[in-house]
Design a protein around this motif. Structure first.
Motif, PDB file in Angstrom:
ATOM      1  N   ALA A  29       0.833  -1.207   0.000  1.00 33.20           N
ATOM      2  CA  ALA A  29       0.000   0.000   0.000  1.00 33.20           C
ATOM      3  C   ALA A  29       0.867   1.257   0.000  1.00 33.20           C
ATOM      4  O   ALA A  29       0.566   2.235  -0.709  1.00 33.20           O
ATOM      5  CB  ALA A  29      -0.921  -0.010   1.211  1.00 33.20           C
ATOM      6  N   LEU A  30       1.942   1.241   0.765  1.00 28.59           N
ATOM      7  CA  LEU A  30       2.837   2.413   0.819  1.00 28.59           C
ATOM      8  C   LEU A  30       3.533   2.642  -0.514  1.00 28.59           C
ATOM      9  O   LEU A  30       3.650   3.783  -0.974  1.00 28.59           O
ATOM     10  CB  LEU A  30       3.864   2.231   1.946  1.00 28.59           C
ATOM     11  CG  LEU A  30       3.345   2.419   3.370  1.00 28.59           C
ATOM     12  CD1 LEU A  30       4.335   1.872   4.379  1.00 28.59           C
ATOM     13  CD2 LEU A  30       3.068   3.904   3.648  1.00 28.59           C
ATOM     14  N   GLU A  31       4.004   1.573  -1.136  1.00 26.09           N
ATOM     15  CA  GLU A  31       4.690   1.743  -2.422  1.00 26.09           C
ATOM     16  C   GLU A  31       3.731   2.245  -3.493  1.00 26.09           C
ATOM     17  O   GLU A  31       4.088   3.083  -4.313  1.00 26.09           O
ATOM     18  CB  GLU A  31       5.351   0.433  -2.857  1.00 26.09           C
ATOM     19  CG  GLU A  31       6.654   0.175  -2.152  1.00 26.09           C
ATOM     20  CD  GLU A  31       7.665  -0.580  -3.010  1.00 26.09           C
ATOM     21  OE1 GLU A  31       7.258  -1.258  -3.978  1.00 26.09           O
ATOM     22  OE2 GLU A  31       8.873  -0.502  -2.695  1.00 26.09           O
ATOM     23  N   GLY A  34       3.400   5.823  -3.524  1.00 23.82           N
ATOM     24  CA  GLY A  34       4.558   6.596  -3.959  1.00 23.82           C
ATOM     25  C   GLY A  34       5.732   6.623  -3.011  1.00 23.82           C
ATOM     26  O   GLY A  34       6.713   7.338  -3.251  1.00 23.82           O
ATOM     27  N   HIS A  35       5.685   5.852  -1.941  1.00 23.23           N
ATOM     28  CA  HIS A  35       6.779   5.842  -0.965  1.00 23.23           C
ATOM     29  C   HIS A  35       7.784   4.739  -1.289  1.00 23.23           C
ATOM     30  O   HIS A  35       7.433   3.716  -1.881  1.00 23.23           O
ATOM     31  CB  HIS A  35       6.233   5.625   0.446  1.00 23.23           C
ATOM     32  CG  HIS A  35       5.298   6.699   0.907  1.00 23.23           C
ATOM     33  ND1 HIS A  35       5.733   7.918   1.375  1.00 23.23           N
ATOM     34  CD2 HIS A  35       3.942   6.734   0.953  1.00 23.23           C
ATOM     35  CE1 HIS A  35       4.690   8.657   1.711  1.00 23.23           C
ATOM     36  NE2 HIS A  35       3.596   7.965   1.458  1.00 23.23           N
ATOM     37  N   ASN A  36       9.029   4.963  -0.880  1.00 19.09           N
ATOM     38  CA  ASN A  36      10.040   3.917  -0.942  1.00 19.09           C
ATOM     39  C   ASN A  36       9.929   3.081   0.339  1.00 19.09           C
ATOM     40  O   ASN A  36       9.825   3.634   1.436  1.00 19.09           O
ATOM     41  CB  ASN A  36      11.441   4.516  -1.028  1.00 19.09           C
ATOM     42  CG  ASN A  36      11.620   5.360  -2.265  1.00 19.09           C
ATOM     43  OD1 ASN A  36      11.274   4.936  -3.367  1.00 19.09           O
ATOM     44  ND2 ASN A  36      12.148   6.561  -2.107  1.00 19.09           N
ATOM     45  N   VAL A  37       9.966   1.774   0.183  1.00 20.32           N
ATOM     46  CA  VAL A  37       9.815   0.885   1.339  1.00 20.32           C
ATOM     47  C   VAL A  37      11.001  -0.061   1.408  1.00 20.32           C
ATOM     48  O   VAL A  37      11.353  -0.702   0.420  1.00 20.32           O
ATOM     49  CB  VAL A  37       8.509   0.076   1.262  1.00 20.32           C
ATOM     50  CG1 VAL A  37       8.417  -0.910   2.436  1.00 20.32           C
ATOM     51  CG2 VAL A  37       7.305   1.006   1.267  1.00 20.32           C
ATOM     52  N   GLY A 126      -6.066  -2.601  14.276  1.00 17.81           N
ATOM     53  CA  GLY A 126      -6.950  -3.002  13.191  1.00 17.81           C
ATOM     54  C   GLY A 126      -6.212  -2.982  11.868  1.00 17.81           C
ATOM     55  O   GLY A 126      -4.982  -2.887  11.812  1.00 17.81           O
ATOM     56  N   PRO A 127      -6.937  -3.082  10.756  1.00 17.17           N
ATOM     57  CA  PRO A 127      -6.298  -3.086   9.427  1.00 17.17           C
ATOM     58  C   PRO A 127      -5.559  -1.775   9.188  1.00 17.17           C
ATOM     59  O   PRO A 127      -6.079  -0.692   9.478  1.00 17.17           O
ATOM     60  CB  PRO A 127      -7.481  -3.262   8.471  1.00 17.17           C
ATOM     61  CG  PRO A 127      -8.682  -2.805   9.234  1.00 17.17           C
ATOM     62  CD  PRO A 127      -8.411  -3.148  10.663  1.00 17.17           C
ATOM     63  N   ALA A 128      -4.356  -1.864   8.622  1.00 15.76           N
ATOM     64  CA  ALA A 128      -3.503  -0.666   8.542  1.00 15.76           C
ATOM     65  C   ALA A 128      -3.211  -0.211   7.120  1.00 15.76           C
ATOM     66  O   ALA A 128      -2.492   0.763   6.928  1.00 15.76           O
ATOM     67  CB  ALA A 128      -2.185  -0.931   9.272  1.00 15.76           C
ATOM     68  N   GLU A 129      -3.773  -0.862   6.095  1.00 18.97           N
ATOM     69  CA  GLU A 129      -3.348  -0.555   4.727  1.00 18.97           C
ATOM     70  C   GLU A 129      -3.662   0.879   4.308  1.00 18.97           C
ATOM     71  O   GLU A 129      -2.906   1.484   3.536  1.00 18.97           O
ATOM     72  CB  GLU A 129      -3.972  -1.548   3.745  1.00 18.97           C
ATOM     73  CG  GLU A 129      -5.479  -1.457   3.618  1.00 18.97           C
ATOM     74  CD  GLU A 129      -6.046  -2.524   2.694  1.00 18.97           C
ATOM     75  OE1 GLU A 129      -6.643  -2.153   1.683  1.00 18.97           O
ATOM     76  OE2 GLU A 129      -5.898  -3.722   3.002  1.00 18.97           O
ATOM     77  N   LYS A 130      -4.765   1.452   4.790  1.00 20.71           N
ATOM     78  CA  LYS A 130      -5.066   2.851   4.495  1.00 20.71           C
ATOM     79  C   LYS A 130      -4.507   3.779   5.576  1.00 20.71           C
ATOM     80  O   LYS A 130      -3.974   4.851   5.275  1.00 20.71           O
ATOM     81  CB  LYS A 130      -6.574   3.060   4.366  1.00 20.71           C
ATOM     82  CG  LYS A 130      -7.163   2.601   3.047  1.00 20.71           C
ATOM     83  CD  LYS A 130      -8.593   3.098   2.886  1.00 20.71           C
ATOM     84  CE  LYS A 130      -9.121   2.803   1.490  1.00 20.71           C
ATOM     85  NZ  LYS A 130     -10.496   3.332   1.307  1.00 20.71           N
ATOM     86  N   ALA A 131      -4.609   3.356   6.822  1.00 24.97           N
ATOM     87  CA  ALA A 131      -4.150   4.191   7.933  1.00 24.97           C
ATOM     88  C   ALA A 131      -2.656   4.469   7.842  1.00 24.97           C
ATOM     89  O   ALA A 131      -2.198   5.572   8.161  1.00 24.97           O
ATOM     90  CB  ALA A 131      -4.486   3.516   9.255  1.00 24.97           C
ATOM     91  N   ILE A 132      -1.858   3.496   7.374  1.00 19.66           N
ATOM     92  CA  ILE A 132      -0.413   3.698   7.292  1.00 19.66           C
ATOM     93  C   ILE A 132      -0.062   4.713   6.210  1.00 19.66           C
ATOM     94  O   ILE A 132       0.889   5.489   6.349  1.00 19.66           O
ATOM     95  CB  ILE A 132       0.324   2.355   7.049  1.00 19.66           C
ATOM     96  CG1 ILE A 132       1.830   2.485   7.300  1.00 19.66           C
ATOM     97  CG2 ILE A 132       0.088   1.831   5.637  1.00 19.66           C
ATOM     98  CD1 ILE A 132       2.204   2.523   8.741  1.00 19.66           C
ATOM     99  N   VAL A 133      -0.845   4.742   5.135  1.00 20.35           N
ATOM    100  CA  VAL A 133      -0.611   5.719   4.073  1.00 20.35           C
ATOM    101  C   VAL A 133      -0.938   7.126   4.583  1.00 20.35           C
ATOM    102  O   VAL A 133      -0.191   8.088   4.321  1.00 20.35           O
ATOM    103  CB  VAL A 133      -1.449   5.376   2.825  1.00 20.35           C
ATOM    104  CG1 VAL A 133      -1.340   6.479   1.778  1.00 20.35           C
ATOM    105  CG2 VAL A 133      -0.980   4.037   2.242  1.00 20.35           C
ATOM    106  N   ASP A 134      -2.027   7.268   5.318  1.00 22.16           N
ATOM    107  CA  ASP A 134      -2.370   8.559   5.913  1.00 22.16           C
ATOM    108  C   ASP A 134      -1.303   8.997   6.914  1.00 22.16           C
ATOM    109  O   ASP A 134      -0.934  10.172   6.988  1.00 22.16           O
ATOM    110  CB  ASP A 134      -3.731   8.484   6.611  1.00 22.16           C
ATOM    111  CG  ASP A 134      -4.882   8.249   5.648  1.00 22.16           C
ATOM    112  OD1 ASP A 134      -4.700   8.510   4.433  1.00 22.16           O
ATOM    113  OD2 ASP A 134      -5.950   7.799   6.101  1.00 22.16           O
ATOM    114  N   PHE A 135      -0.817   8.033   7.698  1.00 16.16           N
ATOM    115  CA  PHE A 135       0.226   8.325   8.675  1.00 16.16           C
ATOM    116  C   PHE A 135       1.494   8.816   7.977  1.00 16.16           C
ATOM    117  O   PHE A 135       2.122   9.796   8.404  1.00 16.16           O
ATOM    118  CB  PHE A 135       0.523   7.072   9.502  1.00 16.16           C
ATOM    119  CG  PHE A 135       1.599   7.250  10.539  1.00 16.16           C
ATOM    120  CD1 PHE A 135       1.287   7.766  11.784  1.00 16.16           C
ATOM    121  CD2 PHE A 135       2.915   6.895  10.273  1.00 16.16           C
ATOM    122  CE1 PHE A 135       2.274   7.934  12.750  1.00 16.16           C
ATOM    123  CE2 PHE A 135       3.911   7.060  11.221  1.00 16.16           C
ATOM    124  CZ  PHE A 135       3.587   7.575  12.466  1.00 16.16           C
ATOM    125  N   ALA A 136       1.886   8.146   6.894  1.00 19.39           N
ATOM    126  CA  ALA A 136       3.081   8.548   6.148  1.00 19.39           C
ATOM    127  C   ALA A 136       2.935   9.956   5.582  1.00 19.39           C
ATOM    128  O   ALA A 136       3.881  10.754   5.601  1.00 19.39           O
ATOM    129  CB  ALA A 136       3.360   7.545   5.034  1.00 19.39           C
TER     130      ALA A 136
END
Length: 422
Positions: A29-31, A34-37, A126-136
């Motif tokens: 999800a992060l990549e 547009g993020h480098n992981v 909970g599920p983090a696929e969207k929350a982690i992108v918002d956090f980033a």
């Protein structure tokens, strides 16, 4: 400011080793955002803390995301408590100036306590696929989120999202060491088990077609053996039948193992599971529930479940929890006699109840002086380290099952229940 995000699997338990599915999902999800992981898998590292520090110095990440899969191994005998090791990694990274966000099933079960015990900066439950992108995005803007604990259920998921897999994880090492590739169809659990940390959490389903595409992508790479990572597969019968039907229609030529509970199910579901490649099921049963008037299942349900497994040539491993608070010995005897009669392939029995803060079992035992003698330490809402309830001695349970190879007492073998079916 660097845009690289470091994702870390701190789980070094190898009996068997577990591929960090959650990190693969959030990394994908992060990549895509547009993020480098960079992925740091410490499972097979001889010096996890040193490797983490070295990597943080080299990468200088925007932040590090660490998965907490489990707080401990949940088995009394040979119990392992994982939080101190994770806390050491967290502190080492913070010493390098790295911000830390935690996630995973273990964190989600007790977010406040895990955050406190590890000293991490943030956490997503909970599920983090969207929350982690918002956090980033917030970290990139220089404005850290105002809340230390972020609600992943509020952010939700994209049900049609298909993560890239393998995602920067060497599956070969896992497979060579008895590891098996996992997948999930849903998040949360609607069950009511009083001792369970996941009971009563919100259930979010993925689109069956997306899960099938994920599995078929891995099949094209040559992987054929899978294990379901849901809490329980059959929380919703309609959804379970739809997923099994779509997977069966894809003719996947795979083998997979499912976690299930004794209800709901149907003849049709078992037929579809067989066609989709299910070779074994791990069934969760406690010895109180079948006789409880408000239980979701009965002994008749379990008997029919066993019969349908046999008719569809699906092997069945039962995870049996017995000796619950207030349970009379007669209840355990009745349940053991039931399994002797109906004969699943194996029954892994445990008589020690892990008492987790926040569960109904914890609340029921708190302040009960008459129960203190059965607990390994006094209950304390401010502590995470393991406390077990036990009024049925392991020696007595061994005596009750010793004449029958069907039963195995959990905690004395470095193997999972489903591995006994191979």
């Amino acid at each position: 400011m660097t845009d690289t995000i470091l994702l870390i699997n701190p789980n070094t338990r190898r009996e068997p080793p577990v591929i960090p599915l959650g990190l693969e999902i959030v990394g994908s999800a992060l990549e895509r955002a547009g993020h480098n992981v960079e992925m740091l898998d410490l499972c097979f590292e001889s010096d996890p803390v040193g490797t983490a520090a070295e990597t943080a110095r080299r990468v200088r990440p925007l932040f590090a995301g660490i998965t907490v899969r489990n707080v401990d191994s949940a088995i009394f005998d040979n119990n392992e408590y994982f939080i101190p090791g994770i806390a050491e990694i967290v502190q080492t990274l913070k010493n390098e100036g790295t911000a830390i966000v935690l996630g995973g099933a273990g964190f989600s079960a007790m977010p406040e306590l895990v955050l406190k015990e590890t000293g991490a900066d943030f956490g997503i439950f909970g599920p983090a696929e969207k929350a982690i992108v918002d956090f980033a995005a917030a970290m990139m803007s220089g404005a850290a989120p105002p809340e230390k604990i972020i609600d992943g259920f509020r952010a939700g998921i994209d049900p049609a999202f298909v993560p890239e897999r393998p995602f920067k994880i060497d599956y070969r090492k896992y497979v060579a060491n008895r590891g098996i590739i996992g997948f999930n169809t849903q998040y949360g659990c609607s069950g009511r088990c009083e001792y369970c940390i996941e009971a009563g959490t919100k259930v979010i389903h993925r689109e069956p077609a997306a899960v099938v595409r994920e599995i078929m992508g891995l099949r094209e790479l040559g992987f054929r053996d899978f294990h379901l990572c849901d809490c329980e597969f059959n929380l919703n019968l309609d959804f379970s039948e739809r997923f099994a039907g779509e997977l069966a229609a894809a003719e996947p030529d795979i083998s997979w193992v499912a976690y299930m509970k004794p209800a709901p199910f149907s003849d049709r579901l078992f037929s579809l599971l067989k066609k989709s490649g299910v070779i074994a099921i791990t069934l969760s049963v406690d010895s109180v529930a079948p006789d409880s008037p408000d239980s979701a299942y009965s002994f008749d349900d379990v008997a029919r479940f066993i019969r349908l497994c046999r008719e569809n040539e699906i092997k069945l491993a039962v995870d049996l929890l017995t000796g619950l608070p207030g349970e009379p010995l007669e209840s355990t005897v009745k349940t053991l006699d039931f399994f002797r009669k109906h004969r699943p392939d194996t029954v892994g029995a445990s008589c020690h109840v892990r008492v987790y803060p926040g569960t109904k079992t914890h609340s029921a035992l708190a302040g009960r002086d008459d129960m203190a003698q059965f607990m390994t330490r006094p209950l304390d809402n401010s502590r995470l380290d393991s406390v077990f309830y036990n009024h049925l001695p392991t020696r007595r349970l061994k005596e009750m099952t010793a004449d029958d190879p069907l039963f195995k007492i959990e905690g004395f073998e470095n193997s999972s229940n489903y591995e006994r079916l191979r």
